[in-house]
Design an enzyme around this catalytic site. Structure first.
Site, PDB file in Angstrom:
ATOM      1  N   ASN A 233       0.852  -1.195   0.000  1.00 51.67           N
ATOM      2  CA  ASN A 233       0.000   0.000   0.000  1.00 51.67           C
ATOM      3  C   ASN A 233       0.887   1.244   0.000  1.00 51.67           C
ATOM      4  OD1 ASN A 233       0.597   0.791   2.840  1.00 51.67           O
ATOM      5  ND2 ASN A 233      -0.348  -1.204   3.232  1.00 51.67           N
ATOM      6  N   ASP A 331      -4.052  -9.880  13.107  1.00 54.94           N
ATOM      7  CA  ASP A 331      -4.224  -8.485  13.517  1.00 54.94           C
ATOM      8  C   ASP A 331      -3.198  -8.239  14.632  1.00 54.94           C
ATOM      9  OD1 ASP A 331      -5.032  -6.036  14.710  1.00 54.94           O
ATOM     10  OD2 ASP A 331      -6.956  -6.256  13.681  1.00 54.94           O
ATOM     11  N   LYS A 362     -13.326   0.318  16.111  1.00 54.75           N
ATOM     12  CA  LYS A 362     -11.990  -0.302  16.097  1.00 54.75           C
ATOM     13  C   LYS A 362     -11.375  -0.309  17.496  1.00 54.75           C
ATOM     14  CE  LYS A 362     -10.689   0.291  11.727  1.00 54.75           C
ATOM     15  NZ  LYS A 362     -10.145   0.984  10.572  1.00 54.75           N
ATOM     16  N   LYS A 366     -10.660  -4.037  18.849  1.00 61.26           N
ATOM     17  CA  LYS A 366      -9.261  -4.459  18.971  1.00 61.26           C
ATOM     18  C   LYS A 366      -8.763  -4.380  20.408  1.00 61.26           C
ATOM     19  CE  LYS A 366      -8.120  -3.107  14.237  1.00 61.26           C
ATOM     20  NZ  LYS A 366      -7.036  -3.555  13.363  1.00 61.26           N
TER      21      LYS A 366
END
Ligand code: C5P
Length: 431
Positions: A233, A331, A362, A366
């Site tokens: 990316n 993750d 999030k 998370k």
């Protein structure tokens, strides 16, 4: 960089230090003479030990003239041993600084070998240990060197740099030794656990990170499809590097787990280079239990190829499409946050719409303590840009609106983020 006449660099913290300067066989050894000179000028007692190969790059006599001390080059030198035995020399040093540290020396130290004077001293000494690696970029990127760097960091070595840029061999990339001035400045950063005066300007110690170890992930990851192609990316790594620089400036020990970026390592920061999310995950897991604050700023690829091809994937005549099977990456930040021995965990959320709602989701999903939300749809901000703006949200802050940090250079934003994270961490610890 600060000048050597800065009050922080007036030699206060170097004067009187007993520094054993190790020099190994790299072309950057020519800069070690300047380093020795800066250290002695700052008031340190400096004794130099050179590996056999280092003497092909710079003469011991040069270092002797600069330090006023005989240079040691051999373990089995009866004359030198009669003066100060090697164990005595190991005990004498309060800091061992190796600059340049070659790939070979790093490998030998990581294995605990004691096959020459320098490695023997390192093994025999309790001194604070710091090295400035220098080597060809491919050697630095090699998995074996990365393993050794991680092992050395685990063993308590502080790795300074390397910087990226033009190399003596004609390559461009990471592997350049930090400049002597930058090494000196990094030496002034406290070793873990050593307090320094507050640096946030208001004198009350808020935001002071001395004695804390921060681990920061930064940059993109690269997920190989075959030996020549990868998925990645546009992350530049600028925000993560700015956070690392800000934390180091506040006195923290900082380990930067970095994906491939074209940025120089901030001064005083230990950098572990990784390519894939799996490598970043392994490094983060290894460091998670020993750090006080973990910041996930990397743009980790969500998926990787299930089985990267061993050979370059060929265009097939008559086939207009190609199917790649991707599998989910771990993750990284969620796994750090899920550990029983978790540090304070700060995540990032780059969103193009519904910033606050997605970021709050999030934060909870998370298990983060704080999240830094960016609207990356705004021109000139976020990915690749030099400026950024952010909305800070924290755990247990549902009723609160968070804190908006206006558009500003990433360095200033990074400083504000680190200071808020430190304040929140302190508040969480006293709850
Ligand atoms: O889920 P998303 O990628 O938007 O989450 C962003 C946050 O999670 C960032 O802090 C990023 O560094 C972290 N992250 C991670 N591992 C992943 C994906 C994201 O640590 N596989």
């Amino acid at each position: 960089m600060s000048s050597l006449s800065d009050t922080r660099l007036d030699g206060r913290q170097i004067a009187g230090r007993r520094i054993l300067l190790g020099i190994s066989a790299g072309i950057a050894a020519y800069k070690s003479a300047q380093l020795a000179r800066l250290l002695t000028q700052a008031g340190a007692e400096v004794r130099v030990v050179m590996t056999e190969g280092a003497q092909a790059f710079i003469a011991p006599l040069t270092l002797q003239a600069l330090t006023g001390e005989a240079v040691r080059t051999s373990l089995l030198d009866p004359e030198a041993e009669a003066g100060m035995g090697h164990i005595e020399l190991a005990r004498w040093a309060d800091t061992i600084l190796i600059a340049p540290a070659t790939a070979d020396l790093m490998a030998r130290l990581a294995m605990g070998l004691a096959d020459d004077l320098l490695t023997t001293l390192c093994l025999a000494s309790d001194a604070d240990k710091v090295m400035a690696p220098a080597m060809n970029q491919a050697m630095w990127r090699h998995p074996a060197t990365r393993r050794n760097a991680a092992q050395l960091a685990d063993d308590g070595w502080r790795l300074l740099g390397p910087a990226s840029g033009d190399q003596a061999c004609g390559d461009v990339g990471p592997g350049r030794m930090l400049e002597p001035e930058a090494i000196l400045e990094a030496l002034l950063a406290p070793a873990p656990g050593v307090a320094i005066p507050p640096t946030d300007g208001d004198g009350d110690g808020d935001g002071d990170a001395a004695g804390l170890h921060l681990v920061i992930t930064a940059g993109p990851t690269r997920e190989p499809l075959d030996p020549v192609r990868y998925l990645s990316n546009h992350s530049s790594g600028k925000m993560g590097y700015a956070l690392a620089a800000a934390a180091a400036a506040l006195g923290a020990r900082v380990t930067l787990i970095s994906g491939p970026v074209a940025l120089a390592t901030p001064e005083g920061v230990e950098r572990l280079d990784v390519e894939t999310a799996s490598e970043m995950h392994a490094a983060a897991q290894r460091l998670a239990s020993e750090c006080d604050l973990f910041i996930g700023c990397a743009a980790v690829a969500d998926y990787r190829a299930e089985s990267p091809a061993d050979h370059k994937i060929k265009k097939r005549e008559g086939e207009e499409s190609l199917t790649l099977r991707l599998v989910k990456n771990p993750d990284i930040i969620a796994e750090v946050a899920a550990r029983a021995d978790r540090p304070f965990v700060v995540g990032f959320a780059a969103e193009t719409r519904d910033l606050e709602a997605y970021a709050r989701d999030k934060l909870a999903r998370k298990g983060l303590d704080m999240i830094v939300a960016n609207d990356v749809s705004q021109a000139g901000l976020g990915f690749g840009a030099d400026d950024n703006a952010a909305l800070l949200l924290w755990r247990d802050g549902e009723g609160e609106s968070g804190e908006a940090l206006p558009p500003q250079p990433k360095a200033a934003l990074a400083r504000a983020v680190i200071e808020r994270a430190l304040e929140r961490r302190r508040a969480a610890a006293t709850d």
